[in-house]
Design a protein around this motif. Sequence first.
Motif, PDB file in Angstrom:
ATOM      1  N   ALA A  91     -11.909  10.939  -5.342  1.00  0.00           N
ATOM      2  CA  ALA A  91     -11.028   9.871  -5.825  1.00  0.00           C
ATOM      3  C   ALA A  91     -11.281   8.608  -5.012  1.00  0.00           C
ATOM      4  O   ALA A  91     -11.978   8.645  -3.989  1.00  0.00           O
ATOM      5  CB  ALA A  91      -9.557  10.272  -5.694  1.00  0.00           C
ATOM      6  N   VAL A  92     -10.671   7.522  -5.451  1.00  0.00           N
ATOM      7  CA  VAL A  92     -10.576   6.329  -4.614  1.00  0.00           C
ATOM      8  C   VAL A  92      -9.290   6.454  -3.811  1.00  0.00           C
ATOM      9  O   VAL A  92      -8.218   6.686  -4.384  1.00  0.00           O
ATOM     10  CB  VAL A  92     -10.570   5.046  -5.450  1.00  0.00           C
ATOM     11  CG1 VAL A  92     -10.395   3.823  -4.537  1.00  0.00           C
ATOM     12  CG2 VAL A  92     -11.844   4.925  -6.266  1.00  0.00           C
ATOM     13  N   TYR A  93      -9.400   6.325  -2.509  1.00  0.00           N
ATOM     14  CA  TYR A  93      -8.256   6.472  -1.620  1.00  0.00           C
ATOM     15  C   TYR A  93      -7.775   5.084  -1.193  1.00  0.00           C
ATOM     16  O   TYR A  93      -8.573   4.254  -0.726  1.00  0.00           O
ATOM     17  CB  TYR A  93      -8.633   7.308  -0.405  1.00  0.00           C
ATOM     18  CG  TYR A  93      -8.718   8.774  -0.720  1.00  0.00           C
ATOM     19  CD1 TYR A  93      -9.732   9.289  -1.529  1.00  0.00           C
ATOM     20  CD2 TYR A  93      -7.765   9.672  -0.239  1.00  0.00           C
ATOM     21  CE1 TYR A  93      -9.807  10.635  -1.851  1.00  0.00           C
ATOM     22  CE2 TYR A  93      -7.828  11.014  -0.544  1.00  0.00           C
ATOM     23  CZ  TYR A  93      -8.843  11.493  -1.349  1.00  0.00           C
ATOM     24  OH  TYR A  93      -8.902  12.831  -1.660  1.00  0.00           O
ATOM     25  N   TYR A  94      -6.474   4.869  -1.339  1.00  0.00           N
ATOM     26  CA  TYR A  94      -5.866   3.582  -1.025  1.00  0.00           C
ATOM     27  C   TYR A  94      -4.882   3.723   0.135  1.00  0.00           C
ATOM     28  O   TYR A  94      -4.056   4.637   0.154  1.00  0.00           O
ATOM     29  CB  TYR A  94      -5.113   3.034  -2.233  1.00  0.00           C
ATOM     30  CG  TYR A  94      -5.977   2.718  -3.422  1.00  0.00           C
ATOM     31  CD1 TYR A  94      -6.226   3.668  -4.412  1.00  0.00           C
ATOM     32  CD2 TYR A  94      -6.552   1.457  -3.565  1.00  0.00           C
ATOM     33  CE1 TYR A  94      -7.020   3.380  -5.506  1.00  0.00           C
ATOM     34  CE2 TYR A  94      -7.342   1.154  -4.657  1.00  0.00           C
ATOM     35  CZ  TYR A  94      -7.576   2.123  -5.624  1.00  0.00           C
ATOM     36  OH  TYR A  94      -8.361   1.825  -6.713  1.00  0.00           O
ATOM     37  N   CYS A  95      -4.968   2.789   1.047  1.00  0.00           N
ATOM     38  CA  CYS A  95      -4.017   2.701   2.139  1.00  0.00           C
ATOM     39  C   CYS A  95      -2.819   1.867   1.697  1.00  0.00           C
ATOM     40  O   CYS A  95      -2.975   0.891   0.941  1.00  0.00           O
ATOM     41  CB  CYS A  95      -4.711   2.043   3.323  1.00  0.00           C
ATOM     42  SG  CYS A  95      -3.652   1.631   4.703  1.00  0.00           S
ATOM     43  N   ASN A  96      -1.645   2.254   2.161  1.00  0.00           N
ATOM     44  CA  ASN A  96      -0.419   1.524   1.838  1.00  0.00           C
ATOM     45  C   ASN A  96       0.399   1.332   3.105  1.00  0.00           C
ATOM     46  O   ASN A  96       0.438   2.217   3.967  1.00  0.00           O
ATOM     47  CB  ASN A  96       0.392   2.305   0.804  1.00  0.00           C
ATOM     48  CG  ASN A  96       1.786   1.748   0.607  1.00  0.00           C
ATOM     49  OD1 ASN A  96       2.739   2.215   1.235  1.00  0.00           O
ATOM     50  ND2 ASN A  96       1.910   0.754  -0.240  1.00  0.00           N
ATOM     51  N   ALA A  97       1.054   0.180   3.211  1.00  0.00           N
ATOM     52  CA  ALA A  97       1.924  -0.072   4.358  1.00  0.00           C
ATOM     53  C   ALA A  97       3.128  -0.889   3.929  1.00  0.00           C
ATOM     54  O   ALA A  97       3.000  -1.831   3.130  1.00  0.00           O
ATOM     55  CB  ALA A  97       1.166  -0.808   5.452  1.00  0.00           C
ATOM     56  N   ARG A  98       4.274  -0.534   4.455  1.00  0.00           N
ATOM     57  CA  ARG A  98       5.503  -1.300   4.241  1.00  0.00           C
ATOM     58  C   ARG A  98       5.639  -2.225   5.444  1.00  0.00           C
ATOM     59  O   ARG A  98       5.962  -1.781   6.544  1.00  0.00           O
ATOM     60  CB  ARG A  98       6.691  -0.358   4.132  1.00  0.00           C
ATOM     61  CG  ARG A  98       8.015  -1.040   3.865  1.00  0.00           C
ATOM     62  CD  ARG A  98       8.097  -1.519   2.438  1.00  0.00           C
ATOM     63  NE  ARG A  98       9.414  -2.042   2.117  1.00  0.00           N
ATOM     64  CZ  ARG A  98       9.705  -2.648   0.961  1.00  0.00           C
ATOM     65  NH1 ARG A  98       8.775  -2.774   0.027  1.00  0.00           N
ATOM     66  NH2 ARG A  98      10.912  -3.091   0.743  1.00  0.00           N
TER      67      ARG A  98
END
Length: 121
Positions: A91-98
Amino acid sequence: QVQLVESGGGLVQAGGSLRLSCAASGSIFSISNMGWYRQAPGKQRELVATITSGGSTNYADSVKGRFTVSRENAKNTVYLQMNSLTPEDTAVYYCNARVRTYSPLKSSDYWGQGTQVTVSS
């Protein structure tokens, strides 16, 4: 503005390992949750793992026991150690941050550009 830069994706054989990194930079006051999501071709983006600033973690059932999420708060960086990879992890892996920014002083979700992980059988 805040930028999330990911690295560490690539091609690996089934059973192998990869480590993803994601560094946040910019006008950052604080970061609460950080995490990883993935999107396979023809599928919706799904949660992989998240970690709070205090170190509490949450994993998708499909990766429990194989993936480990961690972070270095001083570096605004989150990691994803992926072991025992299978073709289903492709898959394409995405980083997320609040992120709570200085100006304006508010919290928003930010995303990285994505990094491809391909697991061959």
